[in-house]
Write a protein that holds these residues in place. Structure first.
Motif, PDB file in Angstrom:
ATOM      1  N   GLY A   6     -13.370  -1.753   5.992  1.00  0.00           N
ATOM      2  CA  GLY A   6     -12.402  -1.894   4.919  1.00  0.00           C
ATOM      3  C   GLY A   6     -11.395  -0.770   4.887  1.00  0.00           C
ATOM      4  O   GLY A   6     -11.473   0.192   5.658  1.00  0.00           O
ATOM      5  N   GLN A   7     -10.434  -0.908   3.980  1.00  0.00           N
ATOM      6  CA  GLN A   7      -9.386   0.088   3.797  1.00  0.00           C
ATOM      7  C   GLN A   7      -9.310   0.460   2.325  1.00  0.00           C
ATOM      8  O   GLN A   7      -9.218  -0.421   1.461  1.00  0.00           O
ATOM      9  CB  GLN A   7      -8.057  -0.457   4.309  1.00  0.00           C
ATOM     10  N   LEU A  12      -9.980  -8.561  -1.754  1.00  0.00           N
ATOM     11  CA  LEU A  12      -9.145  -7.536  -2.362  1.00  0.00           C
ATOM     12  C   LEU A  12      -9.775  -7.108  -3.683  1.00  0.00           C
ATOM     13  O   LEU A  12     -10.168  -7.958  -4.495  1.00  0.00           O
ATOM     14  CB  LEU A  12      -7.730  -8.066  -2.615  1.00  0.00           C
ATOM     15  N   GLY A  60       0.803  -1.214   0.000  1.00  0.00           N
ATOM     16  CA  GLY A  60       0.000   0.000   0.000  1.00  0.00           C
ATOM     17  C   GLY A  60       0.833   1.259   0.000  1.00  0.00           C
ATOM     18  O   GLY A  60       0.315   2.358  -0.223  1.00  0.00           O
ATOM     19  N   TYR A  84     -10.167  -4.692   1.126  1.00  0.00           N
ATOM     20  CA  TYR A  84      -9.000  -3.887   0.762  1.00  0.00           C
ATOM     21  C   TYR A  84      -9.186  -3.484  -0.697  1.00  0.00           C
ATOM     22  O   TYR A  84      -9.449  -4.347  -1.546  1.00  0.00           O
ATOM     23  CB  TYR A  84      -7.709  -4.689   0.886  1.00  0.00           C
ATOM     24  N   VAL A 135      -3.907   5.139   2.251  1.00  0.00           N
ATOM     25  CA  VAL A 135      -4.951   4.229   2.723  1.00  0.00           C
ATOM     26  C   VAL A 135      -5.740   4.883   3.852  1.00  0.00           C
ATOM     27  O   VAL A 135      -5.167   5.319   4.853  1.00  0.00           O
ATOM     28  CB  VAL A 135      -4.346   2.894   3.202  1.00  0.00           C
ATOM     29  N   SER A 158      -7.561   2.859  -0.697  1.00  0.00           N
ATOM     30  CA  SER A 158      -6.377   3.604  -1.090  1.00  0.00           C
ATOM     31  C   SER A 158      -6.751   4.643  -2.142  1.00  0.00           C
ATOM     32  O   SER A 158      -7.283   4.306  -3.206  1.00  0.00           O
ATOM     33  CB  SER A 158      -5.311   2.659  -1.651  1.00  0.00           C
ATOM     34  N   LEU A 196      -0.026  -7.069  -1.301  1.00  0.00           N
ATOM     35  CA  LEU A 196      -0.931  -7.308  -0.183  1.00  0.00           C
ATOM     36  C   LEU A 196      -1.346  -8.775  -0.126  1.00  0.00           C
ATOM     37  O   LEU A 196      -1.350  -9.397   0.944  1.00  0.00           O
ATOM     38  CB  LEU A 196      -2.159  -6.411  -0.314  1.00  0.00           C
ATOM     39  N   SER A 236      -7.548  -7.838   8.814  1.00  0.00           N
ATOM     40  CA  SER A 236      -8.055  -8.559   7.649  1.00  0.00           C
ATOM     41  C   SER A 236      -9.097  -9.630   7.968  1.00  0.00           C
ATOM     42  O   SER A 236      -9.965  -9.915   7.139  1.00  0.00           O
ATOM     43  CB  SER A 236      -6.894  -9.219   6.903  1.00  0.00           C
ATOM     44  N   TYR A 284      -1.547  -0.580   3.998  1.00  0.00           N
ATOM     45  CA  TYR A 284      -2.652  -1.378   4.523  1.00  0.00           C
ATOM     46  C   TYR A 284      -2.290  -2.008   5.862  1.00  0.00           C
ATOM     47  O   TYR A 284      -1.159  -2.439   6.087  1.00  0.00           O
ATOM     48  CB  TYR A 284      -3.033  -2.482   3.540  1.00  0.00           C
TER      49      TYR A 284
END
Length: 243
Positions: free
Chosen positions: A200-201, A104, A34, A181, A235, A203, A117, A98, A93
């Motif tokens: 979630g994350q 993803l 990330g 992600y 992120v 970017s 990742l 997770s 990240y």
């Protein structure tokens, strides 16, 4: 952050307008997936920020799309070219969030960081799945690399020429994953945000001046105050995003 000289080992075209560059140099400042690097180019005032696709001790892999004069210049660099690169930039990240079965999602130029990742999550014993989004089949890249990792891969194309017809959200399951992600253009991120059923994350991409937080040029508003995409990002957590 660390500044160093890197040498181009290979620079190959993966798809129309998409290239993979492998470089050798000091990668000790890169701490997680990330993050990004910032590349100085001859004749250009600003460096070019490019996400990290993969790295190992002494080796860096980036995948970039030709979108302007800078990346076009990069696409014509032969092996042996030396580049001044800042490494270890950005907040990547967080793998600790997770869960066992993260999802993803990468769209276009947002796909490369998903590869590093995925490797890190698999090394932790997690069971990630990935969705790759493209406009059309001829733009496809990295599908075989993800499959070689031994993880489920779903491809979506906007024109229906390969895989699921539509956007990445059309390929998203209604549940069964523990965390999201994602990386890609902002409209895609917003659509994933609206459809996702877990935390979630995300970017984000912003135009950057310095790339390490000094110029404040990439500042954005979040629910917890202003954050610099290059420093506190790229992120951001789902719960802090303001659309």
């Amino acid at each position: 952050m660390k500044r160093g000289l890197f040498t181009v080992e290979t620079n190959e075209q993966l798809a129309p307008g998409t290239f993979r560059m492998v470089l050798t140099g000091d990668t000790s400042a890169i701490t997680g997936p990330g993050q990004f690097v910032n590349i100085a180019l001859e004749g250009k005032f600003l460096r070019r920020p490019i996400s990290v696709c993969d790295w190992a001790e002494g080796s860096l892999t980036i995948i970039y799309k030709v979108v302007g004069k800078g990346t076009d210049q990069m696409s014509r660099m032969p092996a042996g070219t030396e580049l001044d690169i800042l490494t270890g930039l950005g907040n990547g990240y967080d793998l600790d969030k997770s869960g066992d079965t993260p999802l993803l999602i990468g769209g276009g130029a947002g796909i490369p960081p998903m590869f590093a990742l995925a490797k890190k999550l698999l090394a932790q014993g997690k069971k990630p799945a990935v969705i790759l989004g493209f406009n059309k089949a001829e733009e496809l890249f990295l599908e075989e690399a993800f499959q070689a990792l031994g993880m489920p891969v779903t491809v979506a194309t906007a024109d229906g020429s390969l895989g699921v017809k539509g956007f990445v959200t059309d390929a998203m399951p209604d549940g069964g994953y523990t965390h999201i992600y994602t990386c890609g253009p902002e409209p895609m991120l917003k659509a994933v945000y609206n459809k996702s059923v877990t935390s979630g994350q995300f970017s984000f991409e912003e135009r950057m001046g310095c790339g390490f937080g000094a110029c404040m040029g990439c500042t954005c508003k979040t629910k917890y105050g202003n954050k610099r995409i290059c420093r506190e990002g790229p992120v951001l957590e789902k719960e802090e995003i303001i659309w």
